[in-house]
Design a protein around this motif. Structure first.
Motif, PDB file in Angstrom:
ATOM      1  N   ARG A  97      22.413  35.276  35.919  1.00 53.57           N
ATOM      2  CA  ARG A  97      23.417  35.958  35.107  1.00 53.57           C
ATOM      3  C   ARG A  97      22.843  36.398  33.758  1.00 53.57           C
ATOM      4  O   ARG A  97      23.080  37.518  33.297  1.00 53.57           O
ATOM      5  N   PHE A  98      22.079  35.526  33.116  1.00 51.89           N
ATOM      6  CA  PHE A  98      21.657  35.771  31.739  1.00 51.89           C
ATOM      7  C   PHE A  98      20.368  36.575  31.658  1.00 51.89           C
ATOM      8  O   PHE A  98      20.218  37.438  30.791  1.00 51.89           O
ATOM      9  N   ALA A 104      26.005  37.920  29.131  1.00 51.07           N
ATOM     10  CA  ALA A 104      26.782  36.693  29.189  1.00 51.07           C
ATOM     11  C   ALA A 104      28.181  36.881  28.631  1.00 51.07           C
ATOM     12  O   ALA A 104      29.140  36.264  29.104  1.00 51.07           O
ATOM     13  N   CYS A 105      28.310  37.728  27.620  1.00 56.84           N
ATOM     14  CA  CYS A 105      29.579  37.849  26.893  1.00 56.84           C
ATOM     15  C   CYS A 105      29.930  39.326  26.694  1.00 56.84           C
ATOM     16  O   CYS A 105      29.902  39.838  25.579  1.00 56.84           O
ATOM     17  N   ALA A 106      30.247  39.985  27.776  1.00 56.98           N
ATOM     18  CA  ALA A 106      30.539  41.418  27.719  1.00 56.98           C
ATOM     19  C   ALA A 106      32.024  41.717  27.567  1.00 56.98           C
ATOM     20  O   ALA A 106      32.421  42.870  27.494  1.00 56.98           O
ATOM     21  N   MET A 107      32.867  40.674  27.547  1.00 59.52           N
ATOM     22  CA  MET A 107      34.327  40.829  27.474  1.00 59.52           C
ATOM     23  C   MET A 107      34.855  41.602  28.683  1.00 59.52           C
ATOM     24  O   MET A 107      35.815  42.363  28.607  1.00 59.52           O
ATOM     25  N   LEU A 133      36.807  27.327  27.025  1.00 60.90           N
ATOM     26  CA  LEU A 133      35.492  26.709  26.902  1.00 60.90           C
ATOM     27  C   LEU A 133      35.554  25.197  26.848  1.00 60.90           C
ATOM     28  O   LEU A 133      34.566  24.525  27.151  1.00 60.90           O
ATOM     29  N   THR A 319      37.195  34.797  22.075  1.00 62.41           N
ATOM     30  CA  THR A 319      36.450  35.832  22.798  1.00 62.41           C
ATOM     31  C   THR A 319      35.564  35.267  23.909  1.00 62.41           C
ATOM     32  O   THR A 319      35.331  35.914  24.928  1.00 62.41           O
ATOM     33  N   LEU A 320      35.067  34.060  23.722  1.00 66.77           N
ATOM     34  CA  LEU A 320      34.109  33.511  24.685  1.00 66.77           C
ATOM     35  C   LEU A 320      34.763  32.913  25.921  1.00 66.77           C
ATOM     36  O   LEU A 320      34.069  32.583  26.887  1.00 66.77           O
ATOM     37  N   ASN A 323      33.797  33.708  29.785  1.00 64.40           N
ATOM     38  CA  ASN A 323      32.610  34.562  29.733  1.00 64.40           C
ATOM     39  C   ASN A 323      31.820  34.461  31.038  1.00 64.40           C
ATOM     40  O   ASN A 323      31.909  33.474  31.772  1.00 64.40           O
ATOM     41  N   LEU A 325      28.735  33.955  31.806  1.00 66.48           N
ATOM     42  CA  LEU A 325      27.777  32.879  32.000  1.00 66.48           C
ATOM     43  C   LEU A 325      28.472  31.577  32.392  1.00 66.48           C
ATOM     44  O   LEU A 325      28.046  30.885  33.328  1.00 66.48           O
ATOM     45  N   SER A 326      29.548  31.236  31.695  1.00 69.79           N
ATOM     46  CA  SER A 326      30.288  30.016  32.024  1.00 69.79           C
ATOM     47  C   SER A 326      30.854  30.082  33.438  1.00 69.79           C
ATOM     48  O   SER A 326      30.827  29.093  34.182  1.00 69.79           O
TER      49      SER A 326
END
Length: 454
Positions: A97-98, A104-107, A133, A319-320, A323, A325-326
């Motif tokens: 993914r990363f 990772a955090c593209a919303m 999270l 925002t996270l 996400n 990645l998570s």
């Protein structure tokens, strides 16, 4: 039955050995003056030996500190690493993914999220899921939603429960009187204004509080864990569900720690029927991840509320939350690591661990007890085991606990720092469990005067 002078002398000896054996950790702690409390997060100051060990490496169920000492890790990040440290399927998913796919955090959502939602529904029963999270955030958002749908202001908790740093949860009963829990730092309002409280395993107390008609939700662990494991008595959880429905109160099962009970936590193992399930820590395989799930009917009722903003101001977790990645880590953990066969093996190891501790307790005729919840097991300095959070709190013995923790650490074993609690992972071995039993026996032998120093 414990000679306190002997205990004090043994603890001083073990702390001196710890200090002598860990100079690099001591030096790092001494020079960390720009950190609040000298640690990245203040809970890391729960240090039986005077300063914390510093992490160098962690793989599977073993960690290595900066001074090169290797430990059998039964703490496992206080549940966050229940899947083991850096399990390979999670490492591969995170790298994909990363590093390979990127972002990772593209919303933006990913297909993994729908897979995770379906899997959580299969395991826990509730139908609609969203992500955060931390379990604290998941609990906070569940509370807000249930206040919105009921119009009721209060939440009911069990005395000495644990639901992260949720402000409303820091309420206890002292001699039958609700009050703020000791250590409730910077409370925004007096906790009795927001919350009600009942003892775990006390259905009469629960009904008395719900009869006031102002409780939006009961939030509970199906078994208390963070004040020591307190198991539900026969009929208690069924009674909670019956009474909460009687008074129009929703029920939230916080499975963050009770996930140790099995693939679907205590909810799945015991066939429970909550309106909401919250869970965090372990599901991300070491990557921060949490989730809250709603029953189909509750989700529809919430969505039907006119003007309820669930997109802008009502967003949960920042925002996270959710996400990519998570979510990738969560899918890998649930699909490949914390599987049904893994839980069976983890539970078997915990049973082995508990039986070994019980043998030592019996040999020395100590009035202690052992309690197990699936892959999690704990020994307490009282017998019979406590039946409520308040009883469990009163059974503590900080000096004795510190001695055992430092003694074990000096011999390559880490327990959860807040308790005498051990958690098994898919990477835990029988040799690690046997090592603990031998070392625990040596510690108790010295404590009771039946053996010399090891």
């Amino acid at each position: 039955m414990i000679d306190r002078d002997r205990l004090g002398a043994l603890l001083r000896r073990e702390r001196a050995a710890f200090a002598a054996g860990n100079p690099r950790s001591a030096a790092e702690y001494a020079q960390a003056g720009n950190l609040f409390g000298r640690v990245p997060m203040t809970w890391m100051n729960k240090k039986a030996a005077g300063f914390p060990l510093y992490l160098a490496e962690a793989r599977g169920a073993r960690v290595t500190d900066l001074d090169g000492h290797e430990y059998a890790d039964f703490c496992l990040g206080d549940t966050a690493a229940m899947a083991g440290h850096s399990p390979e399927p999670v490492v591969a998913a995170v790298r994909e993914r990363f590093e390979v796919a990127g972002g990772a955090c593209a919303m933006l959502p990913t297909p993994d999220a729908a897979w995770v939602g379906a899997e959580l529904t299969r395991r826990f029963g509730v139908a609609r899921w969203s992500f955060a999270l931390t379990a604290t955030d998941a609990n906070r958002w569940a509370i807000r939603l249930l206040r919105a749908v009921t119009g009721r202001p209060r939440i009911l908790f069990n005395s000495y429960c644990y639901h992260g740093s949720v402000d409303e949860s820091l309420i206890v009963l002292e001699d039958g009187v609700p009050r703020s829990r000791e250590g409730n730092v910077g409370a925004p309002v007096e906790v009795t204004r927001t919350s009600r409280v009942a003892e775990f395993n006390d259905l009469e107390g629960l009904e008395r509080e719900l009869a006031n008609g102002d409780v939006a939700a009961v939030i509970m662990e199906p078994a208390l864990t963070n004040i020591g494991i307190v198991l539900p008595e026969d009929g208690y959880l069924e009674g909670v569900r019956r009474i909460s429905r009687k008074y129009g109160t929703y029920l939230i099962n916080d499975e963050t720690h009770t996930f140790s009970a099995g693939p679907g936590g205590a909810t799945g193992l015991w066939g429970l029927e909550p309106d909401v399930v919250t869970i965090g820590k372990a599901i991300g395989g070491g990557i921060p991840a949490a989730a809250y799930g709603l029953s189909q009917r509750l989700a529809e009722d919430i969505e039907a509320i006119p003007g309820l903003d669930l997109i802008d101001m009502g967003g949960v977790g920042g925002t996270l939350a959710g996400n990519a990645l998570s979510i990738a880590a969560t899918r890998a953990t649930l699909e490949h690591v914390l599987t049904e066969p893994a839980f069976r093996r983890m539970s078997d190891l915990a049973e082995m661990f508990g039986k070994g501790v019980q043998r030592v307790i019996d040999e020395h005729r100590l009035p202690w007890s052992v309690t197990r919840l699936g892959a999690r097991v704990e020994y307490r300095f009282t017998s019979p085991a406590p039946r409520s959070g308040t009883e469990s709190s009163r059974a503590g013995d900080p000096e004795l606990e510190d001695f055992l923790h430092v003694y074990l650490a000096n011999r390559g074993i880490l327990l959860t720092p807040f308790h005498n609690m051990a958690l098994m992972s898919p990477a835990t071995t029988e040799d690690m469990v046997a090592h603990h039993e031998r070392t625990f026996a040596e510690a108790i032998g010295e404590l009771t005067g039946r053996t010399g120093p090891s």
